[in-house]
Design a protein around this motif. Sequence first.
Motif, mmCIF file in Angstrom:
data_model
loop_
_atom_site.group_PDB
_atom_site.id
_atom_site.type_symbol
_atom_site.label_atom_id
_atom_site.label_comp_id
_atom_site.label_asym_id
_atom_site.label_seq_id
_atom_site.Cartn_x
_atom_site.Cartn_y
_atom_site.Cartn_z
ATOM 1 N N ASP A 70 57.720 25.069 45.110
ATOM 2 C CA ASP A 70 58.639 23.927 44.996
ATOM 3 C C ASP A 70 57.855 22.622 45.001
ATOM 4 O O ASP A 70 56.790 22.523 45.618
ATOM 5 N N TYR A 71 58.381 21.611 44.305
ATOM 6 C CA TYR A 71 57.716 20.318 44.261
ATOM 7 C C TYR A 71 58.512 19.240 45.007
ATOM 8 O O TYR A 71 58.132 18.074 44.996
ATOM 9 N N LYS A 72 59.596 19.637 45.656
ATOM 10 C CA LYS A 72 60.364 18.701 46.469
ATOM 11 C C LYS A 72 59.963 18.870 47.935
ATOM 12 O O LYS A 72 60.025 19.980 48.475
ATOM 13 N N SER A 73 59.568 17.786 48.580
ATOM 14 C CA SER A 73 59.130 17.868 49.973
ATOM 15 C C SER A 73 60.298 18.216 50.884
ATOM 16 O O SER A 73 61.461 17.931 50.582
ATOM 17 N N ILE A 74 59.959 18.838 52.011
ATOM 18 C CA ILE A 74 60.968 19.218 52.995
ATOM 19 C C ILE A 74 61.316 17.993 53.844
ATOM 20 O O ILE A 74 60.454 17.386 54.472
ATOM 21 N N LEU A 75 62.591 17.627 53.830
ATOM 22 C CA LEU A 75 63.062 16.461 54.577
ATOM 23 C C LEU A 75 64.020 16.893 55.675
ATOM 24 O O LEU A 75 64.672 17.931 55.557
ATOM 25 N N PRO A 76 64.124 16.135 56.770
ATOM 26 C CA PRO A 76 63.423 14.876 57.029
ATOM 27 C C PRO A 76 61.991 15.113 57.499
ATOM 28 O O PRO A 76 61.649 16.200 57.965
ATOM 29 N N ILE A 77 61.164 14.069 57.370
ATOM 30 C CA ILE A 77 59.796 14.146 57.865
ATOM 31 C C ILE A 77 59.761 13.656 59.311
ATOM 32 O O ILE A 77 60.723 13.075 59.808
ATOM 33 N N GLY A 78 58.618 13.862 59.992
ATOM 34 C CA GLY A 78 58.494 13.512 61.395
ATOM 35 C C GLY A 78 58.433 12.011 61.649
ATOM 36 O O GLY A 78 58.080 11.221 60.768
ATOM 37 N N ASP A 79 58.768 11.623 62.868
ATOM 38 C CA ASP A 79 58.759 10.203 63.242
ATOM 39 C C ASP A 79 57.368 9.596 63.142
ATOM 40 O O ASP A 79 57.214 8.438 62.734
ATOM 41 N N SER A 80 56.338 10.368 63.525
ATOM 42 C CA SER A 80 54.979 9.817 63.485
ATOM 43 C C SER A 80 54.536 9.551 62.049
ATOM 44 O O SER A 80 53.825 8.578 61.779
ATOM 45 N N LEU A 81 54.964 10.387 61.108
ATOM 46 C CA LEU A 81 54.631 10.165 59.701
ATOM 47 C C LEU A 81 55.382 8.944 59.172
ATOM 48 O O LEU A 81 54.806 8.106 58.463
ATOM 49 N N ASN A 82 56.650 8.815 59.518
ATOM 50 C CA ASN A 82 57.407 7.628 59.106
ATOM 51 C C ASN A 82 56.814 6.350 59.690
ATOM 52 O O ASN A 82 56.782 5.303 59.024
ATOM 53 N N ASN A 112 54.511 26.759 38.528
ATOM 54 C CA ASN A 112 54.789 25.348 38.298
ATOM 55 C C ASN A 112 56.197 25.198 37.727
ATOM 56 O O ASN A 112 56.441 25.426 36.544
ATOM 57 N N THR A 113 57.141 24.821 38.574
ATOM 58 C CA THR A 113 58.538 24.680 38.170
ATOM 59 C C THR A 113 58.871 23.240 37.776
ATOM 60 O O THR A 113 60.046 22.928 37.548
ATOM 61 N N SER A 114 57.868 22.388 37.690
ATOM 62 C CA SER A 114 58.084 20.977 37.395
ATOM 63 C C SER A 114 57.800 20.681 35.922
ATOM 64 O O SER A 114 57.416 21.552 35.152
ATOM 65 N N ALA A 115 57.954 19.395 35.569
ATOM 66 C CA ALA A 115 57.654 18.941 34.211
ATOM 67 C C ALA A 115 56.250 18.362 34.112
ATOM 68 O O ALA A 115 55.868 17.856 33.051
ATOM 69 N N TYR A 116 55.471 18.481 35.179
ATOM 70 C CA TYR A 116 54.147 17.852 35.232
ATOM 71 C C TYR A 116 53.032 18.848 34.947
ATOM 72 O O TYR A 116 53.249 20.066 34.949
ATOM 73 N N ARG A 210 53.800 18.354 29.095
ATOM 74 C CA ARG A 210 53.744 18.027 30.522
ATOM 75 C C ARG A 210 52.871 16.792 30.762
ATOM 76 O O ARG A 210 53.198 15.937 31.591
ATOM 77 N N GLN A 211 51.770 16.690 30.031
ATOM 78 C CA GLN A 211 50.908 15.522 30.180
ATOM 79 C C GLN A 211 51.621 14.265 29.693
ATOM 80 O O GLN A 211 51.466 13.179 30.270
ATOM 81 N N LYS A 212 52.428 14.397 28.650
ATOM 82 C CA LYS A 212 53.178 13.247 28.150
ATOM 83 C C LYS A 212 54.212 12.785 29.170
ATOM 84 O O LYS A 212 54.459 11.585 29.306
ATOM 85 N N VAL A 213 54.828 13.726 29.881
ATOM 86 C CA VAL A 213 55.756 13.354 30.946
ATOM 87 C C VAL A 213 55.014 12.546 32.018
ATOM 88 O O VAL A 213 55.503 11.511 32.487
#
Length: 299
Positions: A70-82, A112-116, A210-213
């Motif tokens: 997956d290319y979507k990050s897991i949210l929410p992130i930790g307080d220290s990272l924010n 690679n499930t993305s357009a990149y 993908r490179q054009k994207v």
Amino acid sequence: YLLGILITIIIGTFLYQKYCCNCSCKEDTKSTTDSLSVDAGSSLSLNKFTLNSEEFNYQCNDNFNFLKNDYKSILPIGDSLNLGIDNLKAFFDKNPNQKLLITGYATSEEKNTSAYPNLGFARANDVKNYFVSKGFSASSFDTSGEIRDVWKMNSDTILGPVDYKLLSVEPTATTEKVDWNAMKTKINATPLTLYFKTGETDIDLTAEQRQKVADLVRYLDNVSDAKLSTIGHTDNVGDRTINTRLGLERADFARDYLAKNGVAKNRIETSSKGPDEPIADNKTAEGKSKNRRTVVTIK
């Protein structure tokens, strides 16, 4: 009678230790070892948000994590990272000549499930978009992606496959304008063209597409008022009104596909030419397949 009960308890305890506990303990140990596989020779901070420079220093035991493939990050992130991101935003506000290079990573076993160009690049772009949602300018970032075959994991979660590096840049306004104008001309000269099978709106990108994207996203990040145009085309088979609608559906699908990959939806305009602007002969199957397309350009 009591002696028999005692012997039964002793034998039962022995058998449990031998055949149950040992087995489960071994399986747990193996699972932990496999899921925490890491490249010991790497100098990267694989599981930490770390920025160390003469002007800005911050480190916390947290980072963006991703599910496998997956290319979507897991949210929410930790307080220290924010907190680190907030501190970096304050630093960038006082130092506009700074940029942040975000490098994302993925293993070669991941799909690679993305357009990149690769999944690591897609992850870096997703992290960049999170920074932008926190008030950063998109032009404050460069993104890249790399494939590394060994990475720290916890079950199906990739732990911290993102690295960060501060860059100092001081381009002149003239040079910057000429560079982006040249890039727009180059992109539009050979635009991203997506082809469809009859009656379908699926997209299967090649490496070149993908490179054009990636190039389109980079341009949008650095030219704040730029927009994309997606125009749908069809062959001449069937009713013209239906084909015009099908062309718009394809343009809308391309817009939604790009939006899913992190391009702001309100920066993509869609329209349809239906069968009116063929680029090949509709009398042949090959010509028809070339005419069923969506063309993405910079407005």
